[in-house]
Enzyme design. Structure first.
Site, PDB file in Angstrom:
ATOM      1  N   TYR A 167       0.835  -1.206   0.000  1.00 16.59           N
ATOM      2  CA  TYR A 167       0.000   0.000   0.000  1.00 16.59           C
ATOM      3  C   TYR A 167       0.872   1.260   0.000  1.00 16.59           C
ATOM      4  O   TYR A 167       0.697   2.161  -0.818  1.00 16.59           O
ATOM      5  CB  TYR A 167      -0.920  -0.013   1.234  1.00 16.59           C
ATOM      6  CG  TYR A 167      -1.720   1.257   1.408  1.00 16.59           C
ATOM      7  CD1 TYR A 167      -2.818   1.532   0.606  1.00 16.59           C
ATOM      8  CD2 TYR A 167      -1.361   2.202   2.371  1.00 16.59           C
ATOM      9  CE1 TYR A 167      -3.541   2.712   0.760  1.00 16.59           C
ATOM     10  CE2 TYR A 167      -2.075   3.368   2.536  1.00 16.59           C
ATOM     11  CZ  TYR A 167      -3.164   3.618   1.723  1.00 16.59           C
ATOM     12  OH  TYR A 167      -3.871   4.793   1.872  1.00 16.59           O
ATOM     13  N   LYS A 171       1.313   4.229  -2.881  1.00 10.88           N
ATOM     14  CA  LYS A 171       1.051   5.662  -2.667  1.00 10.88           C
ATOM     15  C   LYS A 171       2.260   6.525  -3.033  1.00 10.88           C
ATOM     16  O   LYS A 171       2.109   7.701  -3.352  1.00 10.88           O
ATOM     17  CB  LYS A 171       0.589   5.901  -1.226  1.00 10.88           C
ATOM     18  CG  LYS A 171      -0.790   5.291  -0.931  1.00 10.88           C
ATOM     19  CD  LYS A 171      -1.899   5.891  -1.819  1.00 10.88           C
ATOM     20  CE  LYS A 171      -3.283   5.423  -1.450  1.00 10.88           C
ATOM     21  NZ  LYS A 171      -4.350   5.989  -2.275  1.00 10.88           N
ATOM     22  N   THR A 205     -12.215   6.071   9.001  1.00  8.47           N
ATOM     23  CA  THR A 205     -13.163   5.584   7.991  1.00  8.47           C
ATOM     24  C   THR A 205     -13.118   4.057   8.026  1.00  8.47           C
ATOM     25  O   THR A 205     -12.472   3.471   8.894  1.00  8.47           O
ATOM     26  CB  THR A 205     -12.754   6.061   6.582  1.00  8.47           C
ATOM     27  OG1 THR A 205     -11.478   5.479   6.279  1.00  8.47           O
ATOM     28  CG2 THR A 205     -12.658   7.574   6.485  1.00  8.47           C
TER      29      THR A 205
HETATM   30  N1  LIG Z   1      -8.663   6.973   5.997  1.00  7.78           N
HETATM   31  C1  LIG Z   1      -7.385   7.305   6.104  1.00  7.78           C
HETATM   32  O1  LIG Z   1      -6.852   7.432   7.219  1.00  7.78           O
HETATM   33  C2  LIG Z   1      -6.550   7.553   4.871  1.00  7.78           C
HETATM   34  C3  LIG Z   1      -5.252   8.026   5.035  1.00  7.78           C
HETATM   35  C4  LIG Z   1      -4.471   8.271   3.917  1.00  7.78           C
HETATM   36  C5  LIG Z   1      -4.992   8.052   2.655  1.00  7.78           C
HETATM   37  N2  LIG Z   1      -6.263   7.577   2.506  1.00  7.78           N
HETATM   38  C6  LIG Z   1      -6.751   7.369   1.142  1.00  7.78           C
HETATM   39  O2  LIG Z   1      -7.990   8.032   0.998  1.00  7.78           O
HETATM   40  C7  LIG Z   1      -8.785   7.362   0.005  1.00  7.78           C
HETATM   41  C8  LIG Z   1     -10.182   7.118   0.550  1.00  7.78           C
HETATM   42  O3  LIG Z   1     -10.068   6.270   1.676  1.00  7.78           O
HETATM   43  P1  LIG Z   1     -11.174   6.183   2.825  1.00  7.78           P
HETATM   44  O4  LIG Z   1     -10.468   6.346   4.111  1.00  7.78           O
HETATM   45  O5  LIG Z   1     -12.326   7.040   2.525  1.00  7.78           O
HETATM   46  O6  LIG Z   1     -11.562   4.650   2.690  1.00  7.78           O
HETATM   47  P2  LIG Z   1     -12.986   3.916   2.776  1.00  7.78           P
HETATM   48  O7  LIG Z   1     -13.828   4.533   3.826  1.00  7.78           O
HETATM   49  O8  LIG Z   1     -12.646   2.480   2.876  1.00  7.78           O
HETATM   50  O9  LIG Z   1     -13.648   4.235   1.352  1.00  7.78           O
HETATM   51  C9  LIG Z   1     -13.043   3.771   0.195  1.00  7.78           C
HETATM   52  C10 LIG Z   1     -13.928   4.000  -1.008  1.00  7.78           C
HETATM   53  O10 LIG Z   1     -13.277   3.369  -2.127  1.00  7.78           O
HETATM   54  C11 LIG Z   1     -14.122   2.343  -2.638  1.00  7.78           C
HETATM   55  N3  LIG Z   1     -13.321   1.169  -3.023  1.00  7.78           N
HETATM   56  C12 LIG Z   1     -12.506   0.424  -2.252  1.00  7.78           C
HETATM   57  N4  LIG Z   1     -11.992  -0.597  -2.962  1.00  7.78           N
HETATM   58  C13 LIG Z   1     -12.500  -0.493  -4.204  1.00  7.78           C
HETATM   59  C14 LIG Z   1     -12.360  -1.245  -5.393  1.00  7.78           C
HETATM   60  N5  LIG Z   1     -11.615  -2.345  -5.450  1.00  7.78           N
HETATM   61  N6  LIG Z   1     -13.013  -0.827  -6.485  1.00  7.78           N
HETATM   62  C15 LIG Z   1     -13.796   0.266  -6.445  1.00  7.78           C
HETATM   63  N7  LIG Z   1     -13.987   1.014  -5.359  1.00  7.78           N
HETATM   64  C16 LIG Z   1     -13.343   0.640  -4.247  1.00  7.78           C
HETATM   65  C17 LIG Z   1     -15.077   1.985  -1.520  1.00  7.78           C
HETATM   66  O11 LIG Z   1     -16.266   1.430  -2.070  1.00  7.78           O
HETATM   67  P3  LIG Z   1     -17.401   0.734  -1.160  1.00  7.78           P
HETATM   68  O12 LIG Z   1     -18.247   1.850  -0.619  1.00  7.78           O
HETATM   69  O13 LIG Z   1     -18.129  -0.129  -2.118  1.00  7.78           O
HETATM   70  O14 LIG Z   1     -16.688  -0.022  -0.080  1.00  7.78           O
HETATM   71  C18 LIG Z   1     -15.287   3.331  -0.850  1.00  7.78           C
HETATM   72  O15 LIG Z   1     -16.266   4.091  -1.538  1.00  7.78           O
HETATM   73  C19 LIG Z   1      -8.013   6.104  -0.374  1.00  7.78           C
HETATM   74  O16 LIG Z   1      -7.301   6.335  -1.567  1.00  7.78           O
HETATM   75  C20 LIG Z   1      -7.033   5.925   0.783  1.00  7.78           C
HETATM   76  O17 LIG Z   1      -5.875   5.250   0.380  1.00  7.78           O
HETATM   77  C21 LIG Z   1      -7.051   7.327   3.589  1.00  7.78           C
END
Ligand SMILES: NC(=O)c1ccc[n+]([C@@H]2O[C@H](COP(=O)([O-])OP(=O)(O)OC[C@H]3O[C@@H](n4cnc5c(N)ncnc54)[C@H](OP(=O)(O)O)[C@@H]3O)[C@@H](O)[C@H]2O)c1
Length: 289
Positions: A167, A171, A205
């Site tokens: 992961y 990134k 999340t």
């Molecule tokens: N949360 C953190 O602390 C954090 C920190 C740094 C970076 N990020 C980045 O922020 C972004 C959003 O993350 P988040 O925290 O909002 O995560 P999340 O709550 O798990 O939401 C992820 C979203 O992406 C969709 N998704 C996941 N796998 C997928 C796949 N194989 N194909 C299509 N859609 C997919 C999910 O769809 P479903 O609704 O169907 O599950 C959901 O809508 C990501 O790129 C993550 O790497 C997050």
């Protein structure tokens, strides 16, 4: 009216960003992988924002945004309804299990979802973005890029048995590809489309809640959910990059979770991977025109 497409907008940061931008009056197209969930989220955003200009696109195939054909079909669906696009937010992303999954395209699933999906979407939607007077692509990275273990002879990271490490590596690749896209667009004289990185910061999340990364990491994710800042904090920079007039001309930059443009800490060796990585991604993307 600004038209914005957000991947992974059915949950977490993507859903909040979609709601924020809808409240500002933007037209929003959310991407989801589950039609019922997408329909429900569209209704929620309409209610929350009072904005009726909300629709959805689905990547139907089971493998989803890890599947390059699903992405191609989704983009075809986009062009059936829309001509231009102002903002593409490549938000969908995930940490996957330690166990390696090879997609039907022969890619490692983390690389496919976090690196190739944004790359292919940018490439296929570029003609629509070029029709905008202020086209913007926003790619999501993470602080874990600093723990990347990049490997020029294995961009997929098949040899890396840690899902978390794959992961972080993916990134780093997002940052390198963002810089390469910005340079490529500038060299081709495309001045009306910018490409930048958004770092949301760690927020609570569903992220990491369903992956299997060994008992200790799994436990850390469960505890983190209880102590991390609210997900709204993770949508601040995305919302800013998708709407603020002050960033219109900035491209190839990295913005932290407080909307501040900073220099990511990338070593010289890592920077040297930018060109071979971009060429590798271009080669894969060429199969999906
Ligand atoms: N949360 C953190 O602390 C954090 C920190 C740094 C970076 N990020 C980045 O922020 C972004 C959003 O993350 P988040 O925290 O909002 O995560 P999340 O709550 O798990 O939401 C992820 C979203 O992406 C969709 N998704 C996941 N796998 C997928 C796949 N194989 N194909 C299509 N859609 C997919 C999910 O769809 P479903 O609704 O169907 O599950 C959901 O809508 C990501 O790129 C993550 O790497 C997050």
């Amino acid at each position: 009216m600004t038209r914005t497409l957000i991947t992974g907008a059915t949950d977490g940061i993507g859903k909040i960003t979609a709601t924020n931008l809808a409240k500002m009056g933007q037209e929003i197209i959310i991407h989801g992988r589950n039609e019922r969930k997408a329909q429900q989220v569209v209704e929620e955003i309409k209610q929350d924002s009072g904005n009726e200009n909300i629709s959805y696109l689905i990547s139907y195939l089971i493998a989803d945004l890890t599947d390059m054909t699903a992405i191609q079909e989704m983009v075809n669906d986009f062009y059936k309804e829309f001509d231009h696009l102002d903002v593409l937010i490549n938000n969908a992303g995930a940490v996957l299990d330690d166990t390696i999954v090879k997609t039907k395209d022969g890619l490692e699933a983390t690389f496919a979802l976090n690196v190739m999906a944004p790359f292919l979407l940018t490439k296929l939607l570029l003609p629509a973005l070029e029709k905008s007077s202020d086209g913007r692509v926003i790619n999501m990275s993470s602080a874990t890029y600093r723990q990347a273990k990049p490997n020029k002879s294995d961009f997929n990271s098949f040899e890396n048995k840690s899902g978390q490490s794959r992961y972080g590596t993916s990134k780093l690749y997002v940052i390198l590809n963002t810089e390469s896209w910005a340079k490529k667009l500038a060299s081709e004289g495309i001045q009306n489309v910018t490409v930048n990185v958004s770092h949301p910061g760690a927020v609570a999340t569903n992220f990491g809640q369903n992956s299997d990364n060994g008992w200790l990491n799994n436990l850390v994710y469960k505890i983190a959910l209880k102590v991390m800042p609210a997900p709204e904090n993770g949508a601040i920079t995305n919302t800013f990059l998708a709407s603020d007039s002050g960033v219109e001309k900035i491209s190839g930059a990295f913005f932290d979770n407080k909307k501040k443009q900073i220099q990511p800490k990338i070593s010289v060796e890592e920077q040297q991977l930018a060109q071979p990585l971009f060429e590798y991604c271009e080669k894969i993307a060429a199969q999906f025109n």
